[in-house]
Design an enzyme around this catalytic site. Structure first.
Site, short mmCIF file in Angstrom:
data_model
loop_
_atom_site.label_atom_id
_atom_site.label_comp_id
_atom_site.label_asym_id
_atom_site.label_seq_id
_atom_site.Cartn_x
_atom_site.Cartn_y
_atom_site.Cartn_z
N ASN A 46 0.08 -10.24 11.11
CA ASN A 46 1.13 -10.89 10.32
C ASN A 46 2.28 -9.91 10.11
O ASN A 46 2.08 -8.70 9.98
CB ASN A 46 0.61 -11.47 9.00
CG ASN A 46 -0.13 -10.49 8.12
OD1 ASN A 46 -0.73 -9.53 8.60
ND2 ASN A 46 -0.10 -10.73 6.82
N ILE A 47 3.47 -10.46 10.11
CA ILE A 47 4.69 -9.66 9.96
C ILE A 47 5.52 -10.32 8.86
O ILE A 47 6.07 -11.42 9.07
CB ILE A 47 5.47 -9.60 11.29
CG1 ILE A 47 4.57 -9.07 12.42
CG2 ILE A 47 6.73 -8.74 11.12
CD1 ILE A 47 5.13 -9.28 13.81
N GLU A 48 5.53 -9.68 7.70
CA GLU A 48 6.20 -10.30 6.54
C GLU A 48 7.68 -9.92 6.49
O GLU A 48 8.15 -9.07 7.25
CB GLU A 48 5.48 -9.90 5.26
CG GLU A 48 4.05 -10.43 5.25
CD GLU A 48 3.33 -10.24 3.94
OE1 GLU A 48 3.77 -9.43 3.11
OE2 GLU A 48 2.31 -10.92 3.75
N CYS A 105 2.65 -15.41 10.88
CA CYS A 105 1.21 -15.17 10.76
C CYS A 105 0.67 -14.49 12.01
O CYS A 105 1.25 -14.60 13.10
CB CYS A 105 0.46 -16.48 10.57
SG CYS A 105 0.70 -17.27 8.98
N GLU A 162 -1.91 -15.25 13.88
CA GLU A 162 -2.29 -16.18 14.96
C GLU A 162 -1.08 -16.56 15.79
O GLU A 162 -1.12 -16.60 17.02
CB GLU A 162 -2.88 -17.47 14.37
CG GLU A 162 -4.12 -17.28 13.53
CD GLU A 162 -3.82 -17.04 12.06
OE1 GLU A 162 -2.88 -16.29 11.75
OE2 GLU A 162 -4.54 -17.61 11.23
N CYS A 188 -3.55 -21.15 8.70
CA CYS A 188 -2.78 -22.04 7.83
C CYS A 188 -2.35 -23.27 8.63
O CYS A 188 -2.55 -23.36 9.85
CB CYS A 188 -1.56 -21.30 7.29
SG CYS A 188 -0.27 -21.04 8.53
N CYS A 216 -0.03 -22.62 11.62
CA CYS A 216 -0.75 -22.03 12.76
C CYS A 216 -1.64 -23.06 13.44
O CYS A 216 -1.76 -23.08 14.66
CB CYS A 216 -1.57 -20.82 12.31
SG CYS A 216 -0.52 -19.41 11.92
N1 THU Z 1 -1.52 -15.13 7.04
C1 THU Z 1 -1.83 -14.98 8.37
O1 THU Z 1 -1.31 -14.11 9.05
N2 THU Z 1 -2.75 -15.83 8.90
C2 THU Z 1 -3.48 -16.74 8.20
O2 THU Z 1 -4.31 -17.42 8.76
C3 THU Z 1 -3.26 -16.88 6.76
C4 THU Z 1 -2.07 -16.16 6.20
C5 THU Z 1 -0.58 -14.18 6.43
C6 THU Z 1 0.75 -14.73 6.04
C7 THU Z 1 1.16 -13.77 4.94
O3 THU Z 1 1.74 -12.62 5.51
C8 THU Z 1 -0.14 -13.37 4.30
O4 THU Z 1 -1.15 -13.67 5.24
C9 THU Z 1 -0.41 -14.05 2.96
O5 THU Z 1 -0.38 -15.41 3.07
#
Ligand code: THU
Length: 141
Positions: free
Chosen positions: A42-44, A53, A55, A90, A93
């Site tokens: 994940n890259i916020e 996310c 995935e 989520c 995804c």
């Molecule tokens: N996130 C993912 O990368 N994959 C998931 O299946 C659930 C959520 C990340 C998004 C965000 O950066 C952090 O998790 C919190 O929601």
């Protein structure tokens, strides 16, 4: 590539997660039919909604390199350095997975169980496509 090995690859991918806002780090490892692995994390973003996310990072990397035949994806994640029992994809995804993944595609998570998630708003291309989640029984700690 065994299920356990794929989960370990997801764990490695998680080390690259950029999650300074949620502290919830996620890693994914996607395997193609020809055996290639695409890692994703994940890259916020400070504005939150541009966050990607793990995935989707893995899938977009693969598709952008011409790969569209996928066998399985392993996903691990959790807050504050801890990997939770269960980090399911989520809705966004799932929608992206539904675009590319066939009936027997596997989503490997951490604990034993098996179910078919439903996403009522998913835009499914044909009746053929079903996302199956297989929660992995022997997750290595
Ligand atoms: N996130 C993912 O990368 N994959 C998931 O299946 C659930 C959520 C990340 C998004 C965000 O950066 C952090 O998790 C919190 O929601």
């Amino acid at each position: 590539m065994t299920n356990t090995e794929l989960i370990l690859e997801a764990k490695k991918a998680r080390e690259r997660a950029y999650a300074p806002y949620s502290n919830h780090k996620v890693g994914a490892a996607l395997v193609t039919k020809d055996g290639k692995i695409y890692h994703g994390c994940n890259i916020e973003n400070a504005a939150y909604s541009p966050t990607n996310c793990a995935e989707r990072t893995a899938i977009f990397k693969a598709v952008s390199e011409g790969k569209k035949d996928f066998v399985a994806i392993a996903i691990v994640g959790g807050k504050n350095g801890v990997i939770e029992d269960f980090c399911p994809p989520c809705g966004v995804c799932r929608q992206v997975l539904a675009e590319f993944c066939k009936k027997d595609f596997l989503i490997l998570l951490k604990k034993e169980s098996r179910y078919k998630p439903t996403l009522p708003v998913a835009y499914i291309k044909s009746d053929e496509i079903t996302v199956i989640m297989l929660i992995h029984p022997d997750f290595p700690d």
